[in-house]
Design a protein around this motif. Structure first.
Motif, PDB file in Angstrom:
ATOM      1  N   ALA A  62       0.831  -1.212   0.000  1.00  0.00           N
ATOM      2  CA  ALA A  62       0.000   0.000   0.000  1.00  0.00           C
ATOM      3  C   ALA A  62       0.861   1.256   0.000  1.00  0.00           C
ATOM      4  CB  ALA A  62      -0.927  -0.014   1.218  1.00  0.00           C
ATOM      5  N   TRP A  65       2.000   2.779  -3.338  1.00  0.00           N
ATOM      6  CA  TRP A  65       1.066   3.577  -4.120  1.00  0.00           C
ATOM      7  C   TRP A  65       1.312   5.067  -3.899  1.00  0.00           C
ATOM      8  CZ3 TRP A  65      -4.495   1.358  -4.906  1.00  0.00           C
ATOM      9  CH2 TRP A  65      -4.399   0.017  -5.272  1.00  0.00           C
ATOM     10  N   TYR A 235      -6.512   6.313  -8.568  1.00  0.00           N
ATOM     11  CA  TYR A 235      -6.186   5.410  -7.463  1.00  0.00           C
ATOM     12  C   TYR A 235      -7.255   4.329  -7.314  1.00  0.00           C
ATOM     13  CZ  TYR A 235      -2.168   8.035  -5.796  1.00  0.00           C
ATOM     14  OH  TYR A 235      -0.929   8.618  -5.695  1.00  0.00           O
ATOM     15  N   TRP A 239      -6.980  -0.320  -7.874  1.00  0.00           N
ATOM     16  CA  TRP A 239      -7.460  -1.432  -7.043  1.00  0.00           C
ATOM     17  C   TRP A 239      -7.909  -2.639  -7.885  1.00  0.00           C
ATOM     18  CZ3 TRP A 239     -12.403  -3.599  -5.963  1.00  0.00           C
ATOM     19  CH2 TRP A 239     -12.377  -4.515  -4.891  1.00  0.00           C
ATOM     20  N   THR A 242      -4.909  -4.302  -9.775  1.00  0.00           N
ATOM     21  CA  THR A 242      -3.979  -5.111  -8.974  1.00  0.00           C
ATOM     22  C   THR A 242      -4.673  -6.228  -8.197  1.00  0.00           C
ATOM     23  OG1 THR A 242      -4.159  -3.518  -7.143  1.00  0.00           O
ATOM     24  CG2 THR A 242      -2.373  -3.188  -8.721  1.00  0.00           C
ATOM     25  N   THR A 243      -5.982  -6.135  -8.043  1.00  0.00           N
ATOM     26  CA  THR A 243      -6.719  -7.177  -7.311  1.00  0.00           C
ATOM     27  C   THR A 243      -7.209  -8.277  -8.241  1.00  0.00           C
ATOM     28  OG1 THR A 243      -7.453  -5.549  -5.660  1.00  0.00           O
ATOM     29  CG2 THR A 243      -8.656  -7.635  -5.773  1.00  0.00           C
ATOM     30  N   ALA A 249       0.496  -5.835  -6.725  1.00  0.00           N
ATOM     31  CA  ALA A 249      -0.068  -4.851  -5.793  1.00  0.00           C
ATOM     32  C   ALA A 249       0.978  -3.842  -5.370  1.00  0.00           C
ATOM     33  CB  ALA A 249      -0.635  -5.560  -4.569  1.00  0.00           C
TER      34      ALA A 249
END
Length: 432
Positions: A62, A65, A235, A239, A242-243, A249
């Motif tokens: 996280a 990012w 942003y 998600w 990358t998910t 991620a």
């Protein structure tokens, strides 16, 4: 950011000083990130042990990012490159001379780095030091060199990409974006990672194009709420990419080869940069901040290229001082990072007093032929590309030092052209 005449005082009224500040902050942030990623300690048997503490933390993905700021560097670089190309053309220069100047600005500071690595790694081999530790240190110290390969590509493409931007700005963005998506799709479908290398020609030039749009005032014309909404949407898009998508991620995992999430991140960072412009402008009105940014700007490539070797040297030196080297990942180690940042930055700036001259290319006269410049560019590109792909070792360090020497010699040759503008003097913040 218009270049100033050699030896003159920059006309600050014609410069966007917030971009100078943004570029320096990017490099300082890179130093901070690497300080959190380099752990050197002593194992139970007394041997040196290397680790990457930050990457072991649950919050690391996280954090990337926010912490992966290299797209922003290419956005700001795009602004500076477009301004430099416009100034170059206004003075009668051609693409060959421009690419020669920009390549030299990258190759010349890189040469002493490769020479240093070649000497250190050769000495380590002769002394038969622990090969695992030496290899790990070499891989870590050489990791920032990927930037040279990517930026050399972008700089060589500036004349073409600015022309495309002037004729069809939206279509250029669209074609590049489609190209990025197609390359990623083929790469992840086939499982052949090397296919992603094609995106070196697409991802970073696409992010650089955003810098052209920034210079044209597109972001200035957007309402702050719109900019915030675009950044938030970017942003939010990361998600699902990358998910459910094939992307890492971690934004560091999307770096080499570069992928679509870096483009999305670059757009978000461009919007946030414009939103932060008033605050950054106020900071640059404070003389101590401006003085620091100008000092850093005159040696920015030196700081970037040398900070990791200095981190490794300082970290190793602390092992010789009782109590100065807390165990990596321990609370004491985390608390020591601010002190290490000050020490490392001071050491790099001190080192720059000796080698910053490699950033100044001076008056190099008319450019040689396009063929000579092309050969020199290839010689400058290959060493960092090899390190990016296969990491740094003695062979790549020695061959890189040789090729960069050839590149610098060729680029400093004078051509026969009777009319060629002098290359831009190094701007307050190096455009490399």
């Amino acid at each position: 950011m218009s270049p100033s005449a050699p030896g003159s005082v920059p006309d600050l009224r014609r410069r966007d000083l917030t971009l100078d500040l943004a570029r320096v902050l990017c490099v300082l942030f890179v130093i901070i990130v690497h300080l959190l990623q380099v752990g050197i300690g002593v194992g139970p048997d007394g041997s040196l042990v290397t680790s990457r503490p930050a990457e072991q933390e649950p919050w690391f993905n996280a954090a990337t990012w926010v912490g992966q700021i290299m797209p922003l560097f290419f956005v700001v670089g795009g602004f500076a490159s477009a301004a430099g190309w416009s100034s170059w053309r206004a003075r009668g220069g051609d693409a060959t001379g421009f690419i020669r100047s920009r390549t030299l600005r990258l190759a010349q500071p890189a040469l002493p780095v490769f020479v240093f690595f070649a000497i250190v790694l050769a000495t380590a081999a002769l002394a038969q030091l622990a090969p695992d530790v030496v290899a790990a240190a070499a891989v870590g110290a050489g990791s920032p060199l990927w930037f040279l390969a990517a930026y050399l590509l972008c700089q060589a493409l500036v004349p073409v990409m600015v022309g495309l931007h002037e004729r069809a700005p939206r279509r250029t963005l669209l074609v590049l974006a489609i190209g990025v998506i197609v390359v990623d799709a083929v790469r992840f479908t086939t499982g052949v990672t090397e296919i992603g290398l094609v995106n070196l020609l697409l991802v970073w030039p696409l992010v650089q194009q955003l810098g052209f749009w920034y210079r044209d005032g597109w972001f200035d014309r957007r309402h702050p709420v719109s900019l915030l909404a675009i950044a938030a949407a970017c942003y939010a898009l990361l998600w699902p990419l990358t998910t459910w998508g094939p992307y890492s991620a971690s934004m560091l995992g999307n770096l080499n080869p570069p992928t679509l999430p870096l483009v999305v991140l670059g757009l978000a960072q461009a919007c946030l940069l414009r939103l932060a412009r008033p605050a950054l402008g106020q900071l640059m009105e404070w003389r101590p901040v401006r003085a620091f940014i100008f000092v850093m700007g005159t040696r920015l490539m030196t700081v970037y290229l040398w900070h990791l070797p200095v981190i490794l040297i300082v970290s190793g030196a602390t092992l010789l001082i009782p109590g100065a080297a807390p165990a990596p990942s321990s609370p004491a180690w985390w608390w020591s990072r601010p002190v290490m940042f000050v020490v490392v930055l001071g050491a790099v700036l001190a080192l720059s007093l000796l080698i910053v001259r490699w950033e100044a290319i001076g008056d190099i006269g008319p450019a040689p032929s396009a063929t000579v410049v092309a050969v020199a560019w290839v010689c400058a590109f290959v060493p960092p590309f090899v390190v990016m792909q296969w990491f740094l070792d003695l062979g790549s360090a020695v061959s890189g030092a040789i090729l960069l020497t050839v590149a610098v010699v060729l680029l400093r040759r004078r051509g026969r052209s009777a009319h060629e503008p002098s290359p831009e003097s190094r701007s307050v913040v190096s455009e490399s």
